[in-house]
Design a protein around this motif. Structure first.
Motif, PDB file in Angstrom:
ATOM      1  N   ILE A   1      -2.812  -5.335  -8.637  1.00  0.00           N
ATOM      2  CA  ILE A   1      -1.534  -5.668  -8.046  1.00  0.00           C
ATOM      3  C   ILE A   1      -1.899  -6.629  -6.956  1.00  0.00           C
ATOM      4  N   ASP A   2      -0.836  -7.549  -6.928  1.00  0.00           N
ATOM      5  CA  ASP A   2      -1.110  -8.511  -5.756  1.00  0.00           C
ATOM      6  C   ASP A   2      -0.716  -8.007  -4.405  1.00  0.00           C
ATOM      7  N   ALA A   3      -1.234  -8.569  -3.217  1.00  0.00           N
ATOM      8  CA  ALA A   3      -0.836  -8.039  -1.811  1.00  0.00           C
ATOM      9  C   ALA A   3       0.074  -8.670  -1.220  1.00  0.00           C
ATOM     10  N   ASP A   4       0.929  -9.651  -1.803  1.00  0.00           N
ATOM     11  CA  ASP A   4       1.921 -10.320  -1.249  1.00  0.00           C
ATOM     12  C   ASP A   4       3.274  -9.814  -1.593  1.00  0.00           C
ATOM     13  N   GLY A   5       3.474  -8.540  -2.275  1.00  0.00           N
ATOM     14  CA  GLY A   5       4.651  -7.951  -2.552  1.00  0.00           C
ATOM     15  C   GLY A   5       5.471  -8.719  -3.532  1.00  0.00           C
ATOM     16  N   GLN A   6       5.047  -9.525  -4.375  1.00  0.00           N
ATOM     17  CA  GLN A   6       5.802 -10.057  -5.458  1.00  0.00           C
ATOM     18  C   GLN A   6       6.172  -9.278  -6.698  1.00  0.00           C
ATOM     19  N   HIS A   7       5.276  -8.174  -6.814  1.00  0.00           N
ATOM     20  CA  HIS A   7       5.311  -7.536  -8.083  1.00  0.00           C
ATOM     21  C   HIS A   7       6.272  -6.496  -7.884  1.00  0.00           C
ATOM     22  N   ASN A   8       6.975  -5.612  -8.978  1.00  0.00           N
ATOM     23  CA  ASN A   8       7.758  -4.598  -8.780  1.00  0.00           C
ATOM     24  C   ASN A   8       6.921  -3.314  -8.827  1.00  0.00           C
ATOM     25  N   THR A   9       6.854  -2.597  -7.731  1.00  0.00           N
ATOM     26  CA  THR A   9       5.845  -1.459  -7.515  1.00  0.00           C
ATOM     27  C   THR A   9       6.800  -0.369  -8.310  1.00  0.00           C
TER      28      THR A   9
ATOM     29  N   VAL B   1       0.880  -1.195   0.166  1.00  0.00           N
ATOM     30  CA  VAL B   1       0.139   0.009  -0.012  1.00  0.00           C
ATOM     31  C   VAL B   1       0.807   1.297   0.013  1.00  0.00           C
ATOM     32  N   ALA B   2       1.824   1.150   0.492  1.00  0.00           N
ATOM     33  CA  ALA B   2       2.700   2.365   0.937  1.00  0.00           C
ATOM     34  C   ALA B   2       3.494   2.660  -0.291  1.00  0.00           C
ATOM     35  N   ALA B   3       3.884   1.743  -1.240  1.00  0.00           N
ATOM     36  CA  ALA B   3       4.502   1.640  -2.578  1.00  0.00           C
ATOM     37  C   ALA B   3       3.453   2.213  -3.462  1.00  0.00           C
ATOM     38  N   VAL B   4       2.171   1.895  -3.556  1.00  0.00           N
ATOM     39  CA  VAL B   4       1.327   2.212  -4.176  1.00  0.00           C
ATOM     40  C   VAL B   4       0.985   3.553  -4.053  1.00  0.00           C
ATOM     41  N   LEU B   5       0.683   4.161  -2.862  1.00  0.00           N
ATOM     42  CA  LEU B   5       0.305   5.521  -2.661  1.00  0.00           C
ATOM     43  C   LEU B   5       1.573   6.392  -2.995  1.00  0.00           C
ATOM     44  N   ALA B   6       2.645   5.978  -3.014  1.00  0.00           N
ATOM     45  CA  ALA B   6       4.001   6.799  -3.090  1.00  0.00           C
ATOM     46  C   ALA B   6       3.780   7.167  -4.855  1.00  0.00           C
ATOM     47  N   HIS B   7       3.112   6.460  -5.512  1.00  0.00           N
ATOM     48  CA  HIS B   7       2.910   6.962  -6.843  1.00  0.00           C
ATOM     49  C   HIS B   7       1.599   7.842  -7.024  1.00  0.00           C
ATOM     50  N   ASP B   8       1.067   8.323  -6.034  1.00  0.00           N
ATOM     51  CA  ASP B   8      -0.306   9.156  -6.173  1.00  0.00           C
ATOM     52  C   ASP B   8      -1.558   8.315  -6.706  1.00  0.00           C
ATOM     53  N   LEU B   9      -1.413   7.262  -6.207  1.00  0.00           N
ATOM     54  CA  LEU B   9      -2.446   6.322  -7.089  1.00  0.00           C
ATOM     55  C   LEU B   9      -3.645   5.730  -5.725  1.00  0.00           C
ATOM     56  N   PRO B  10      -4.880   6.389  -5.742  1.00  0.00           N
ATOM     57  CA  PRO B  10      -5.878   5.872  -4.866  1.00  0.00           C
ATOM     58  C   PRO B  10      -5.862   4.275  -4.972  1.00  0.00           C
ATOM     59  N   CYS B  11      -6.121   3.961  -3.756  1.00  0.00           N
ATOM     60  CA  CYS B  11      -5.972   2.371  -3.430  1.00  0.00           C
ATOM     61  C   CYS B  11      -7.497   1.848  -3.127  1.00  0.00           C
ATOM     62  N   ILE B  12      -7.827   0.901  -3.660  1.00  0.00           N
ATOM     63  CA  ILE B  12      -9.015   0.082  -3.296  1.00  0.00           C
ATOM     64  C   ILE B  12      -8.620  -1.228  -2.655  1.00  0.00           C
TER      65      ILE B  12
END
Length: 262
Positions: free
Chosen positions: A92-100, A23-34
């Protein structure tokens, strides 16, 4: 599609150790998160509650009372995203496997081609077990057969950007698999609908929390059944798919044909 308004949709099931960093990595890209809590344990639910409270302006938390599977969670999240006015959803998956770090690159592809589906194409290092690669290639071959093309390089990667109008139009008329078969089915059926697939290479690692919800017996059975269903669906659509392929080949040749000097 004149406007481009993306958000992230993250299905979550008992990934309390990794979801905070994702979530922190997604929000760092100014992307709202559901976030869609797919009936997680109490400990994971508490982590999600904390994230939703801490980032209440950027994070929306939805919950399933009963576990529906990854696909069911994605469909819940994408429907909410569309109802909220978003045009695209980055899954994006929640387990951290993807390169944010690739999020902005995926979104730029989606912005440039808003009607296309942007699909992650995993790049593994040498540590990946060979049996996992072989199993993926079996699915790849079936997808190539069921689309009569090589346009989908990888149908199992859960890192992608959906054009929401196309996805939700499909989900309204077709009951989609809601488990691990979802990622495969939705790509094939959207391809059948004429949605272009843009394959984007991205590095993929092992889950940072060591949790995998892939059930070897049941999920492999569901995927095998899906390939059989899609095969018969392909037979009905074969003339259209072959015509589409021939049209593209003709168009590409025409574009490469040198123009006569003026």
């Amino acid at each position: 599609m004149s406007d481009f308004s993306p958000c992230a949709v993250i299905p979550v099931y008992n990934h309390e150790h990794a979801i905070g960093a994702v979530v922190a990595a997604v929000l760092a890209h100014d992307l709202p998160c559901i976030l869609v809590d797919d009936a997680s344990s109490a400990s994971c639910a508490a982590v999600l509650d904390t994230l939703a409270a801490e980032f209440h302006q950027q994070v929306t938390l939805l919950r399933h009372p009963l576990n529906r599977g990854k696909g069911g969670a994605v469909l819940t999240g994408t429907q909410h995203a569309a109802d909220s006015g978003y045009t695209h959803a980055l899954q994006i998956d929640a387990d951290g496997q993807h390169n944010t770090d690739d999020i902005q690159r995926f979104l730029q592809y989606a912005k440039n081609q808003p009607a296309a589906l942007i699909a992650g194409c995993p790049q593994y290092d040498e540590s990946v077990p060979k049996h996992r690669l072989y199993a993926r290639y079996i699915t790849h071959v079936w997808v190539w057969i069921n689309t009569l093309s090589l346009d989908i390089k990888d149908s199992m990667c859960g890192f992608r950007v959906y054009p929401l109008p196309s996805l939700l139009a499909l989900s309204r008329r077709q009951v989609l698999g809601e488990r691990m078969n979802f990622d495969i089915e939705v790509l094939v059926r959207l391809y059948w609908d004429g949605v272009d697939i843009v394959n984007v290479p991205t590095k993929v690692g092992y889950p940072t929390d060591g949790v995998s919800h892939f059930r070897a017996g049941l999920d492999n059975l569901l995927i095998s059944r899906l390939h059989a269903i899609l095969f018969f669906g392909m037979l009905l659509r074969a003339p259209k798919l072959l015509g589409r392929r021939l049209f593209r080949q003709f168009s590409n040749k025409s574009e490469r044909k040198p123009r006569a000097p003026q």
